[in-house]
Design a protein around this motif. Structure first.
Motif, PDB file in Angstrom:
ATOM      1  N   ILE A  53      79.169 108.981  39.100  1.00 62.88           N
ATOM      2  CA  ILE A  53      79.657 109.608  40.337  1.00 62.88           C
ATOM      3  C   ILE A  53      80.498 108.568  41.056  1.00 62.88           C
ATOM      4  CG2 ILE A  53      79.029 110.565  42.579  1.00 62.88           C
ATOM      5  CD1 ILE A  53      76.588 111.786  41.358  1.00 62.88           C
ATOM      6  N   VAL A  54      81.773 108.881  41.273  1.00 57.31           N
ATOM      7  CA  VAL A  54      82.692 107.925  41.891  1.00 57.31           C
ATOM      8  C   VAL A  54      83.506 108.636  42.964  1.00 57.31           C
ATOM      9  CG1 VAL A  54      82.849 106.497  39.810  1.00 57.31           C
ATOM     10  CG2 VAL A  54      84.481 108.359  40.149  1.00 57.31           C
ATOM     11  N   GLY A  55      84.122 107.840  43.817  1.00 56.41           N
ATOM     12  CA  GLY A  55      84.938 108.417  44.875  1.00 56.41           C
ATOM     13  C   GLY A  55      85.380 107.375  45.875  1.00 56.41           C
ATOM     14  N   SER A  56      85.894 107.845  46.968  1.00 56.14           N
ATOM     15  CA  SER A  56      86.537 106.989  47.961  1.00 56.14           C
ATOM     16  C   SER A  56      85.549 106.065  48.663  1.00 56.14           C
ATOM     17  CB  SER A  56      87.241 107.866  49.000  1.00 56.14           C
ATOM     18  OG  SER A  56      87.748 107.088  50.037  1.00 56.14           O
ATOM     19  N   ARG A  57      86.012 104.831  48.934  1.00 57.44           N
ATOM     20  CA  ARG A  57      85.250 103.937  49.791  1.00 57.44           C
ATOM     21  C   ARG A  57      85.303 104.413  51.243  1.00 57.44           C
ATOM     22  NH1 ARG A  57      87.234 100.701  45.757  1.00 57.44           N
ATOM     23  NH2 ARG A  57      85.858  99.039  44.960  1.00 57.44           N
ATOM     24  N   SER A  58      86.398 105.079  51.617  1.00 50.66           N
ATOM     25  CA  SER A  58      86.574 105.605  52.983  1.00 50.66           C
ATOM     26  C   SER A  58      86.241 107.095  53.000  1.00 50.66           C
ATOM     27  CB  SER A  58      88.014 105.363  53.455  1.00 50.66           C
ATOM     28  OG  SER A  58      88.359 104.004  53.375  1.00 50.66           O
ATOM     29  N   ARG A  71      67.079 114.504  39.606  1.00 49.78           N
ATOM     30  CA  ARG A  71      65.888 115.340  39.364  1.00 49.78           C
ATOM     31  C   ARG A  71      65.971 116.030  38.006  1.00 49.78           C
ATOM     32  NH1 ARG A  71      66.818 116.919  44.942  1.00 49.78           N
ATOM     33  NH2 ARG A  71      65.260 115.958  46.311  1.00 49.78           N
ATOM     34  N   ALA A  72      67.192 116.286  37.526  1.00 51.53           N
ATOM     35  CA  ALA A  72      67.374 116.941  36.233  1.00 51.53           C
ATOM     36  C   ALA A  72      67.236 115.973  35.064  1.00 51.53           C
ATOM     37  CB  ALA A  72      68.750 117.619  36.182  1.00 51.53           C
ATOM     38  N   GLY A  73      66.957 114.703  35.356  1.00 51.84           N
ATOM     39  CA  GLY A  73      66.717 113.739  34.298  1.00 51.84           C
ATOM     40  C   GLY A  73      67.934 112.939  33.876  1.00 51.84           C
ATOM     41  N   ILE A  74      69.016 113.018  34.631  1.00 52.00           N
ATOM     42  CA  ILE A  74      70.237 112.281  34.320  1.00 52.00           C
ATOM     43  C   ILE A  74      70.307 111.044  35.212  1.00 52.00           C
ATOM     44  CG2 ILE A  74      72.765 112.356  34.383  1.00 52.00           C
ATOM     45  CD1 ILE A  74      72.572 115.336  33.723  1.00 52.00           C
ATOM     46  N   THR A  75      70.604 109.901  34.621  1.00 52.37           N
ATOM     47  CA  THR A  75      70.740 108.669  35.383  1.00 52.37           C
ATOM     48  C   THR A  75      72.136 108.594  36.000  1.00 52.37           C
ATOM     49  OG1 THR A  75      69.186 107.483  33.970  1.00 52.37           O
ATOM     50  CG2 THR A  75      70.726 106.141  35.242  1.00 52.37           C
ATOM     51  N   ILE A  76      72.195 108.292  37.291  1.00 57.33           N
ATOM     52  CA  ILE A  76      73.465 108.181  37.996  1.00 57.33           C
ATOM     53  C   ILE A  76      74.004 106.763  37.847  1.00 57.33           C
ATOM     54  CG2 ILE A  76      74.626 108.324  40.229  1.00 57.33           C
ATOM     55  CD1 ILE A  76      73.695 111.021  38.983  1.00 57.33           C
ATOM     56  N   THR A  77      75.265 106.672  37.434  1.00 62.16           N
ATOM     57  CA  THR A  77      75.945 105.392  37.274  1.00 62.16           C
ATOM     58  C   THR A  77      77.140 105.353  38.215  1.00 62.16           C
ATOM     59  OG1 THR A  77      75.260 105.163  34.977  1.00 62.16           O
ATOM     60  CG2 THR A  77      77.214 103.944  35.638  1.00 62.16           C
ATOM     61  N   SER A  78      77.318 104.234  38.908  1.00 67.10           N
ATOM     62  CA  SER A  78      78.449 104.102  39.817  1.00 67.10           C
ATOM     63  C   SER A  78      78.752 102.615  40.030  1.00 67.10           C
ATOM     64  CB  SER A  78      78.157 104.824  41.144  1.00 67.10           C
ATOM     65  OG  SER A  78      79.350 105.025  41.881  1.00 67.10           O
ATOM     66  N   GLY A  79      79.578 102.325  41.066  1.00 71.29           N
ATOM     67  CA  GLY A  79      80.094 100.977  41.209  1.00 71.29           C
ATOM     68  C   GLY A  79      79.603 100.180  42.392  1.00 71.29           C
ATOM     69  N   LEU A  80      78.561 100.653  43.092  1.00 72.04           N
ATOM     70  CA  LEU A  80      77.942  99.956  44.220  1.00 72.04           C
ATOM     71  C   LEU A  80      78.895  99.803  45.415  1.00 72.04           C
ATOM     72  CD1 LEU A  80      75.024  98.722  44.588  1.00 72.04           C
ATOM     73  CD2 LEU A  80      76.105  96.497  44.394  1.00 72.04           C
ATOM     74  N   ALA A  81      80.052 100.437  45.383  1.00 67.40           N
ATOM     75  CA  ALA A  81      81.005 100.304  46.484  1.00 67.40           C
ATOM     76  C   ALA A  81      80.536 101.096  47.702  1.00 67.40           C
ATOM     77  CB  ALA A  81      82.384 100.804  46.045  1.00 67.40           C
ATOM     78  N   ARG A  82      81.179 100.854  48.822  1.00 68.54           N
ATOM     79  CA  ARG A  82      80.913 101.650  50.020  1.00 68.54           C
ATOM     80  C   ARG A  82      81.335 103.096  49.771  1.00 68.54           C
ATOM     81  NH1 ARG A  82      82.842  96.724  52.109  1.00 68.54           N
ATOM     82  NH2 ARG A  82      84.991  97.463  51.937  1.00 68.54           N
ATOM     83  N   GLY A  83      80.874 104.004  50.603  1.00 65.88           N
ATOM     84  CA  GLY A  83      81.308 105.392  50.511  1.00 65.88           C
ATOM     85  C   GLY A  83      80.565 106.179  49.452  1.00 65.88           C
ATOM     86  N   ILE A  84      81.315 106.844  48.580  1.00 62.77           N
ATOM     87  CA  ILE A  84      80.739 107.766  47.589  1.00 62.77           C
ATOM     88  C   ILE A  84      79.790 107.047  46.645  1.00 62.77           C
ATOM     89  CG2 ILE A  84      81.258 109.329  45.685  1.00 62.77           C
ATOM     90  CD1 ILE A  84      82.052 110.374  48.503  1.00 62.77           C
ATOM     91  N   ASP A  85      80.194 105.868  46.126  1.00 60.13           N
ATOM     92  CA  ASP A  85      79.345 105.139  45.175  1.00 60.13           C
ATOM     93  C   ASP A  85      77.992 104.807  45.783  1.00 60.13           C
ATOM     94  OD1 ASP A  85      81.893 105.106  44.036  1.00 60.13           O
ATOM     95  OD2 ASP A  85      81.656 103.103  43.199  1.00 60.13           O
ATOM     96  N   GLY A  86      78.028 104.183  46.956  1.00 59.52           N
ATOM     97  CA  GLY A  86      76.782 103.776  47.598  1.00 59.52           C
ATOM     98  C   GLY A  86      75.880 104.957  47.894  1.00 59.52           C
ATOM     99  N   ALA A  87      76.474 106.078  48.336  1.00 56.46           N
ATOM    100  CA  ALA A  87      75.676 107.269  48.641  1.00 56.46           C
ATOM    101  C   ALA A  87      74.970 107.795  47.397  1.00 56.46           C
ATOM    102  CB  ALA A  87      76.574 108.357  49.238  1.00 56.46           C
ATOM    103  N   ALA A  88      75.658 107.749  46.244  1.00 57.81           N
ATOM    104  CA  ALA A  88      75.045 108.220  44.992  1.00 57.81           C
ATOM    105  C   ALA A  88      73.866 107.339  44.599  1.00 57.81           C
ATOM    106  CB  ALA A  88      76.098 108.242  43.885  1.00 57.81           C
ATOM    107  N   HIS A  89      74.049 106.012  44.676  1.00 60.74           N
ATOM    108  CA  HIS A  89      72.937 105.109  44.358  1.00 60.74           C
ATOM    109  C   HIS A  89      71.769 105.318  45.319  1.00 60.74           C
ATOM    110  CE1 HIS A  89      75.136 102.884  41.360  1.00 60.74           C
ATOM    111  NE2 HIS A  89      76.035 102.427  42.214  1.00 60.74           N
TER     112      HIS A  89
END
Length: 371
Positions: free
Chosen positions: A123-128, A146-164
């Protein structure tokens, strides 16, 4: 780490040639990648390597490079049981990541390395990101986790951080791929999030030396790892000139699924998603629309284990009822949601477990009972 500790660190930092070029060179000439560092001057010249590459190989052979202080730093870091250094030839190296054109030669990992073999969605997206984008990132990440899929992202602000954070809030593992070294967490405001990810069984991943600064050119490079580890990429919000679009286009090149959320026409952070949809990305409105196409890709994970047909049926009462409802005719995930009254997040873990056990098959047209 396995043998050739110093050699793999040298290869990963060798200037003048990327990992894809090095691996192809080794394959064409019939030697293991680490053998390049032991070749004599005539052999190196015959390979037409860049001058700076040859200089570093000679420095390696003279014991002058890599820096001994850095090697000691890595050895000290590896004393922690949660830290790992995995080379391209290791059995622990993620098989899906090996399939991309320029896989990293070395992975520094804090956390559980086995997690990299599990079903992942980026899951990726804008920092802003807008408040709506952050909310959508959390919602989709929660449903898919919850469906058993691991979320991978980039630890950035915005979309990434929200997913983690959504995975962390559920006390579930998530994978963060950094554009800096693991001893130099970026952004600094996510240091606590990074610690929580490791504490809850997740993983921090980087191909860069432990103290590498978050240099601008690192981030487009790390995006190929985010998409390479994942069966698919969901872009939540992205402007037209965005690193998230780089990740999505890399995913397409790597043969992964690409999903995009449409947004308001007057929101510039939605324009990149709209461009992706016009280019062929799947328009997404619900998590179920992601789960079904990804389910057929789960066999690429888990060390490519082969499944044997069970000698006898050993199902829970819930799974037995679900098996009866699937029947011997093809049935889609949407139909099963209607039949069972369960949502995708509740159904998918059961379906995946039953598929891995050999009770059902997931085909492009739907699920079918095998026994």
């Amino acid at each position: 780490m396995e043998n050739y500790f110093r050699e793999w660190i040298a290869l990963s930092e060798l200037p003048g040639m990327g990992p894809g070029v090095l691996l192809r060179l080794a394959a064409q000439n019939g030697f293991e990648p680490v053998a390049l560092l032991g070749l004599g001057a005539p052999q190196l010249e015959a390979l037409s390597l860049p001058a700076q590459t040859i200089r570093h190989i000679h420095a390696f052979q003279a014991g002058q490079w890599p820096d001994n202080d850095y090697l000691e730093t890595v050895l000290h870091w590896l004393q922690s049981p949660s830290n790992h250094l995995i080379s391209f030839t290791s059995d622990l190296y993620p098989s899906l990541l090996k399939q991309i054109s320029d896989p990293p030669l070395l992975l520094y990992i804090s956390g559980d390395p086995d997690l990299l073999h599990m079903p992942q969605l980026a899951i990726v997206g804008s920092r802003s990101a807008s408040r709506s984008g952050v909310s959508l990132s959390r919602s989709f990440a929660s449903d898919l986790t919850r469906a058993g899929i691991t979320i991978t992202s980039g630890l950035a602000r915005g979309i990434d951080g929200a997913a983690h954070m959504a995975a962390v809030a559920l006390s579930k593992p998530t994978v963060a791929v950094l554009g800096s070294g693991l001893l130099n967490i970026y952004p600094r405001q996510h240091q606590r999030l990074a610690d929580d990810i490791v504490r809850q069984g997740g993983a921090l991943v980087s191909e860069y030396p432990l103290r590498m600064a978050p240099l601008p050119h690192n981030f487009p490079r790390r995006n190929r790892i985010i998409s390479g580890l994942s069966a698919g990429v969901l872009v939540v919000e992205a402007a037209r000139r965005s690193g998230s679009l780089i990740t999505a286009r890399l995913a397409l090149e790597q043969g992964r699924e690409v999903f995009a959320l449409p947004g308001a026409l007057n929101n510039p952070q939605s324009h990149g998603c709209h461009d992706l949809i016009r280019e062929g990305a799947t328009l997404i409105e619900t998590s179920a629309q992601i789960v079904e196409p990804l389910a057929s890709l789960l066999g690429s994970y888990c060390h490519d284990e082969k499944r044997a047909m069970p000698e006898s049926i050993k199902l829970t009462d819930v799974e037995a009822r679900l098996l009866e409802q699937i029947g011997y005719e093809l049935v889609t995930l949407e139909q099963l949601i209607g039949i069972t009254g369960l949502d995708a997040a509740e159904l998918l873990p059961q379906l995946v477990a039953m598929e891995l056990s050999g009770y059902i098959e997931n085909t492009p047209d739907g699920y079918q009972r095998l026994i």
